[in-house]
Design an enzyme around this catalytic site. Structure first.
Site, short mmCIF file in Angstrom:
data_model
loop_
_atom_site.label_atom_id
_atom_site.label_comp_id
_atom_site.label_asym_id
_atom_site.label_seq_id
_atom_site.Cartn_x
_atom_site.Cartn_y
_atom_site.Cartn_z
N TRP B 321 0.85 -1.20 0.00
CA TRP B 321 0.00 0.00 0.00
C TRP B 321 0.89 1.25 0.00
CZ3 TRP B 321 -0.36 4.23 3.21
CH2 TRP B 321 -1.47 5.05 3.04
N HIS B 322 2.00 1.16 0.74
CA HIS B 322 2.86 2.34 0.86
C HIS B 322 3.56 2.69 -0.44
CE1 HIS B 322 2.18 1.94 5.17
NE2 HIS B 322 2.58 3.20 5.26
N GLY B 323 3.85 1.74 -1.25
CA GLY B 323 4.52 2.10 -2.49
C GLY B 323 4.74 0.90 -3.37
N PHE B 485 1.95 8.01 -1.50
CA PHE B 485 1.23 6.76 -1.28
C PHE B 485 -0.24 6.97 -1.59
CE2 PHE B 485 4.54 6.65 2.25
CZ PHE B 485 5.52 6.24 1.37
#
Lengths: 367, 485
Positions: B321-323, B485
């Site tokens: 999800w973060h990257g 993000f």
């Protein structure tokens, strides 16, 4: 007192105190006239904030006392010594040149001049008229100047919100100077502007390899040498418009506009541009004096050049002498020495003479 | 528009003044207009994307609600189909814009040529996608009533304070607030502004100054293990200051207008275990994954092995999800492994209230583990992450203090004074967190004080940020890390 009223009062009080602290801190972080921070000797005039020194000195001058105002770039403040003009010729002058100035900045600077002074002559540095854009040179002067209508106009003309806000609120532009502030910034923040040398600045050390500079200067006029390949002065329509606007503004304020070129290697190299400019200026009633082309009275040596754009204090002294003679001959400028209204200038002249004397004594001692 | 820009300093008071002046029925349209303007300043073209996501989740939720109301046996399957379709559409958009290039790269590395796309990642796409998906899943489960007013729903998805970097709000908390009356409240304004000021301090004084040091060391070709250790520790405060700073500004801005957003950080570096850290860090995302991924996978009810697998899945997804990079997956994996190990080794200890030195040791150990996991998060590539790990564990010789002080510019990329300011600002963050961790918290205690003792704190916070903050044309406005993000 009702709760509502007390809250309104407390909000006003809170933001009032905020503005007071803000103003004080702003004064701490904006660039300083270093005279206020360190003792300045005549032979160590290199200061980190040359623009601030002259800007603050300008604020300290008696209103409507300046007869000749100089506007331009660092070539001017390294070439013209106003205190010498006063000491030797009685010409009350001030140079409001800004490092890396542009044609566009001229408009703002001339506004500043006319807000406080009523000069008879305004001499504009011709070598920067090709630089039409507003660039970071604005940052060299704006933090030090007061909030006036012309400053607001300049801020709005940028059409950039960040620049506009920072022009108007110098703390935001200069806050990072906290890394350089020292205790004297706090001690002297309330001290009056009292520059003994009227904002005179200068460069002491000649260029490391000055002889080639002198050779370039002595050669017949050339076109842009190799070491300034990116600078190609061209007389654009915008430059012309700016020059005419400058002329009109001067005439409106009863001042005679003039163009001049300080001696420099660079000035020698843009002769074509300067001749073209001189022709345009003449057509429009503006006198121009290119001191690179009139060298009979001015003999510069290698030690007189600090680099291709700037003279040393030695070169400045020689050129200022020639300039003083020229102004005395070509213009009608009263000798203000001894005039009671010019006591501030006389005091400065005395400091200057004492500095000269001290310098010569130091030289003798060294010999 | 960035919170730490001059534009926002003009935008926010203008929005607030008109918000309170306008009649009630125009307040929501005004906020929606402002939210779209706020987002549109990055790229007006991407407003279409957010609008599309809003429309699809809105229609899906209306459909889900209609099917639920009919209560026919066959509709249960239809509801599943509809919610799946909604997930595919919205996660599909997220995939195309955020993950497609990672997918293409992975395929190419595996020997299959897949062309990459030249798309700009829309700011905050993961945040608003998750928020709107959370809403439709809540409607599907019957946890919230469907919102029929499109304008209110669009505002829920795009509410400008939390639009681009959270907190990821839950419909049950935020949606009803758009139906309430909002009158100017002096207390809310005061409280909101204090929270915002703290957020600006965290972002501009701590995070952006820390970024200069961290970037200098991480962007260098090579450095010593000790310097990587210093940079990673400083990065732990950079990311905290950056993200918690954004959340604080968002929560404060909403508070000024009378909206209560959920708390996103609760002194995370004072956690005594990694699992506690994840209950204190990015709380809104942790809750999202707990409610919509961990629980549906079975949560803690299906035996130890399944719990551990579920934890790993959740943290791998959280990393992703973060990257869209392997570094984030490694970061998620490390945090997942921490949690698995914690479950296996500390099961009987979780309810023990530790005090004194033991508590300090647990906090320190947790901080060290979390900070080590930040290495891949900050590293530019997986190779760099492993290189830094190898330097930290093999060459962490501490250089002489004299050498460091004498050459702060060369060593850290910032001057001596800036290093001192950074160290002091981090110390302030730690002290404030320690005080806020008590009951009542620091903010509460400040609010209860008389003006003469509150104001110096306000002025100190304001002027420290104004003078020591990194902002303006000289520094450039630095975006918040979580925007990507």
């Amino acid at each position: 007192m009702s709760k509502k009223r007390s809250r309104i009062l407390s909000i006003i009080l809170f933001w009032g105190i905020f503005i007071l602290i803000f103003s004080y801190l702003q004064d701490i972080v904006i660039p300083k006239n270093s005279d206020r921070r360190t003792e300045r000797l005549f032979n160590s005039l290199v200061t980190p904030y040359t623009n601030a020194a002259r800007s603050r000195a300008f604020e300290a001058l008696p209103v409507n006392s300046v007869d000749v105002a100089f506007i331009g770039s660092s070539t001017v403040f390294c070439g013209v010594n106003p205190i010498q003009l006063y000491t030797d010729y009685g010409i009350a002058s001030h140079d409001y040149a800004v490092g890396a100035s542009t044609g566009a900045l001229t408009d703002y600077i001339s506004d500043l001049v006319f807000e406080r002074q009523a000069p008879h002559y305004v001499l504009l540095d011709a070598t920067r008229l090709y630089a039409d854009f507003l660039n970071s040179s604005v940052n060299n002067i704006l933090p030090m100047t007061k909030l006036t209508a012309s400053k607001v106009n300049l801020a709005l003309s940028t059409k950039n919100l960040t620049s506009a806000i920072e022009y108007l609120v110098p703390l935001l532009m200069c806050h990072q100077n906290w890394t350089e502030t020292n205790v004297n910034d706090f001690l002297f923040s309330f001290a009056p502007n009292n520059d003994p040398l009227l904002g005179m600045v200068g460069l002491v050390n000649p260029a490391q390899d000055a002889q080639p500079l002198l050779d370039s200067y002595q050669k017949p006029a050339m076109e842009y040498a190799d070491f300034t390949p990116d600078i190609k002065p061209v007389l654009t329509e915008l430059s012309k418009a700016q020059l005419l606007a400058f002329r009109d503004k001067c005439l409106m304020h009863g001042a005679q506009p003039m163009l001049f070129v300080c001696p420099s290697v660079f000035g020698n190299q843009c002769t074509k541009f300067l001749l073209e400019l001189e022709s345009f200026a003449k057509e429009n009633g503006i006198q121009m004096m290119n001191f690179n082309l009139h060298r009979n009275d001015l003999v510069l040596e290698a030690d007189d050049f600090s680099d291709d754009h700037h003279l040393t204090i030695a070169g400045m002294t020689k050129f200022t002498d020639v300039l003083g003679k020229y102004l005395k001959n070509a213009c009608i400028i009263p000798d203000r020495r001894g005039d009671a209204a010019y006591a501030r200038y006389d005091e400065s002249a005395a400091v200057y003479r004492a500095a000269l004397l001290r310098l010569s004594e130091q030289k003798e001692e060294a010999q | 528009m960035l919170f730490n820009s001059y534009e926002f300093l003009l935008f926010f008071p203008f929005v607030c003044i008109l918000f309170f002046v306008l009649p009630e029925k125009l307040k929501n349209p005004w906020l929606l207009l402002c939210s779209y303007f706020f987002y549109g300043l990055w790229n007006f073209a991407y407003l279409g994307l957010i609008l599309f996501s809003t429309v699809t989740t809105y229609l899906c939720s209306l459909g889900l609600s209609a099917l639920r109301n009919r209560n026919l046996p066959a509709d249960r399957r239809r509801m599943k189909l509809l919610v799946t379709l909604n997930l595919i559409i919205n996660l599909g958009i997220l995939f195309v814009f955020k993950y497609y290039n990672l997918f293409a790269l992975t395929m190419t590395n595996l020997g299959m040529q897949v062309a990459s796309l030249n798309l700009l990642l829309p700011v905050g796409i993961s945040f608003y996608t998750f928020q709107s998906l959370g809403y439709s899943l809540d409607v599907y489960r019957g946890d919230v009533k469907v919102e029929r007013n499109f304008l209110i729903y669009a505002l829920f998805v795009s509410f400008f304070p939390q639009l681009v970097a959270g907190p990821i709000e839950r419909a049950s908390n935020l949606l009803p607030q758009f139906r309430e009356k909002h009158r100017f409240s002096y207390e809310s304004m005061r409280k909101g502004l204090l929270i915002m000021m703290w957020g600006f301090f965290l972002k501009m004084v701590v995070a952006d100054r820390a970024a200069q040091l961290v970037n200098h060391i991480y962007n260098a070709e090579s450095s010593t293990g000790f310097l990587y250790l210093v940079a990673t520790s400083v990065f732990s405060f950079q990311i905290y200051g950056d993200f918690a700073g954004y959340s604080m500004i968002a929560i404060g801005a909403a508070e000024v207008m009378g909206f209560k957003l959920m708390r996103n950080f609760r002194q995370p570096y004072l956690s005594q275990s990694v699992s506690e850290f994840w209950r204190r860090w990015h709380i809104s995302l942790s809750n999202w994954f707990r409610d919509y991924v961990y629980f549906p996978l079975g949560g803690s009810r299906r035996g130890t092995a399944r719990i551990l697998v579920n934890l790993l899945i959740v943290f791998l997804l959280s990393g992703l999800w973060h990257g869209a990079a392997y570094t984030f997956i490694l970061w998620g994996f490390l945090n997942g492994i921490y949690q698995v190990l914690e479950r296996l080794t500390m099961r009987g200890l979780k309810d023990i209230r530790r005090t004194g030195f033991k508590r300090f040791l647990h906090i320190l150990l947790t901080y060290c583990l979390i900070t080590l996991a930040w290495v891949p998060f900050r590293a530019s590539s997986i190779q760099q992450a492993f290189y830094i790990f190898s330097r930290i564990f093999s060459q962490s010789v501490i250089p002489s203090l004299q050498g460091i002080i004498g050459q702060t510019n060369a060593t850290f990329g910032i001057g001596k004074r800036e290093v001192i300011a950074l160290a002091l600002s981090i110390a302030v963050v730690v002290i404030v967190d320690l005080l806020e961790n008590r009951n009542p918290g620091l903010a509460q205690r400040i609010e209860n004080r008389p003006a003469w003792s509150r104001w110096p704190i306000y002025y100190a916070l304001l002027f420290v940020t104004l003078i020591f903050g990194v902002y303006g044309s000289s520094a450039g406005v630095s975006a918040f890390i979580y925007f990507q993000f």
